[in-house]
Design a protein around this motif. Structure first.
Motif, short mmCIF file in Angstrom:
data_model
loop_
_atom_site.label_atom_id
_atom_site.label_comp_id
_atom_site.label_asym_id
_atom_site.label_seq_id
_atom_site.Cartn_x
_atom_site.Cartn_y
_atom_site.Cartn_z
N HIS A 185 0.99 -1.35 -0.13
CA HIS A 185 -0.17 0.05 -0.09
C HIS A 185 0.66 1.27 0.05
CE1 HIS A 185 -3.86 -2.06 0.13
NE2 HIS A 185 -3.31 -2.83 0.90
N GLU A 186 2.08 1.09 -0.36
CA GLU A 186 3.00 2.66 -0.37
C GLU A 186 2.57 2.63 -2.00
OE1 GLU A 186 4.75 0.75 2.74
OE2 GLU A 186 4.30 -0.25 0.62
N TYR A 187 2.52 4.20 -2.54
CA TYR A 187 2.58 4.59 -3.66
C TYR A 187 3.71 5.16 -4.08
CZ TYR A 187 1.42 9.49 -2.20
OH TYR A 187 1.23 10.53 -1.67
N ILE A 188 3.93 5.52 -5.29
CA ILE A 188 4.86 6.28 -5.98
C ILE A 188 4.16 7.17 -7.12
CG2 ILE A 188 5.96 4.51 -7.39
CD1 ILE A 188 8.61 6.24 -7.03
N ARG A 189 4.27 8.28 -7.12
CA ARG A 189 3.71 9.20 -8.00
C ARG A 189 4.75 9.78 -9.03
NH1 ARG A 189 1.37 13.00 -5.29
NH2 ARG A 189 2.74 14.57 -5.78
N VAL A 190 5.06 9.24 -10.18
CA VAL A 190 6.06 9.50 -11.01
C VAL A 190 6.04 10.73 -11.89
CG1 VAL A 190 7.67 8.62 -12.70
CG2 VAL A 190 6.62 7.08 -11.04
N PRO B 23 9.25 1.94 -3.18
CA PRO B 23 8.77 1.09 -4.37
C PRO B 23 9.60 1.01 -5.72
CG PRO B 23 7.42 3.00 -4.02
CD PRO B 23 8.70 3.19 -3.01
N VAL B 24 10.76 1.68 -5.55
CA VAL B 24 11.95 1.75 -6.53
C VAL B 24 13.16 1.98 -5.85
CG1 VAL B 24 10.25 2.55 -8.25
CG2 VAL B 24 11.86 4.14 -6.83
N ASP B 25 14.32 1.75 -6.82
CA ASP B 25 15.82 2.05 -6.26
C ASP B 25 15.49 3.47 -6.53
OD1 ASP B 25 16.32 -0.50 -6.30
OD2 ASP B 25 17.54 -0.54 -8.08
N ALA B 26 16.07 4.38 -5.31
CA ALA B 26 15.87 5.93 -5.21
C ALA B 26 16.88 6.34 -4.32
CB ALA B 26 14.55 6.09 -4.80
N GLU B 27 17.03 7.73 -4.53
CA GLU B 27 17.73 8.35 -3.61
C GLU B 27 16.81 9.65 -3.11
OE1 GLU B 27 21.23 12.16 -3.42
OE2 GLU B 27 21.04 10.82 -5.08
N VAL B 28 16.78 9.87 -1.59
CA VAL B 28 16.02 10.91 -1.05
C VAL B 28 16.46 12.20 -1.40
CG1 VAL B 28 14.80 11.35 1.15
CG2 VAL B 28 15.10 9.12 0.78
N LEU B 29 15.49 13.20 -1.99
CA LEU B 29 15.86 14.24 -2.26
C LEU B 29 15.31 15.17 -1.12
CD1 LEU B 29 14.99 14.31 -6.13
CD2 LEU B 29 17.51 14.18 -5.00
N GLU B 30 14.24 14.72 -0.72
CA GLU B 30 13.32 15.65 0.26
C GLU B 30 12.53 15.00 1.18
OE1 GLU B 30 10.26 19.51 -0.25
OE2 GLU B 30 11.49 18.86 -1.91
N VAL B 31 12.32 15.53 2.29
CA VAL B 31 11.13 14.60 3.05
C VAL B 31 10.19 15.59 3.41
CG1 VAL B 31 12.76 13.02 4.14
CG2 VAL B 31 12.32 15.51 5.48
N ASN B 32 8.95 15.43 3.47
CA ASN B 32 7.86 16.04 3.62
C ASN B 32 7.83 16.52 5.30
OD1 ASN B 32 5.22 17.70 4.00
ND2 ASN B 32 4.10 15.94 2.80
N GLU B 33 8.54 17.88 5.48
CA GLU B 33 8.75 18.20 6.86
C GLU B 33 7.36 18.69 7.44
OE1 GLU B 33 11.51 18.30 8.53
OE2 GLU B 33 12.69 17.86 6.82
N GLU B 34 6.16 18.73 6.93
CA GLU B 34 5.04 18.98 7.45
C GLU B 34 4.38 18.10 8.20
OE1 GLU B 34 2.31 20.17 4.11
OE2 GLU B 34 3.29 22.24 4.06
N LEU B 35 4.88 16.72 7.87
CA LEU B 35 4.39 15.58 8.65
C LEU B 35 4.98 15.40 10.07
CD1 LEU B 35 4.67 12.86 5.75
CD2 LEU B 35 2.60 14.40 6.36
#
Length: 99
Positions: A8-13, A66-78
């Protein structure tokens, strides 16, 4: 385009950029969210790897990339209001990644 994992994770590409969060179903099943554990910018993950956790009054659940990835930003509002995910899970992404 938006893709979903069985967990149930999603990725919006959008090109090489992706926004990762949890589905409406997962947000509904967890109930009122109380905490989101996120990685740091620059962290890298393989597809299917655990990248954090999400907690509610009812349960806690690991989050999977969901994919091989590098984190660019985290949603600080959360950090201040994890319930943003409950209100609109598809807009309240957890991490922005480079695919």
């Amino acid at each position: 385009m938006t893709y979903y994992l069985p967990s149930h994770e999603y990725i919006r590409v959008d090109g090489e950029i992706g926004y990762v969060g949890i589905s409406e179903y997962a947000a509904g099943q967890l109930g009122t969210l109380t905490y989101v554990d996120v990685p740091e910018e620059g962290d890298t993950f393989d597809s299917g790897e655990d990248f954090g956790a999400i907690e509610s009054r009812k349960a806690a659940s690991d989050l999977f990339m969901p994919v091989d990835a590098e984190v660019l930003e985290v949603n600080e509002e959360l950090a201040d209001d994890p319930r943003l995910i409950n209100n609109n899970p598809l807009e309240a992404w957890i991490v922005k990644v480079k695919i």
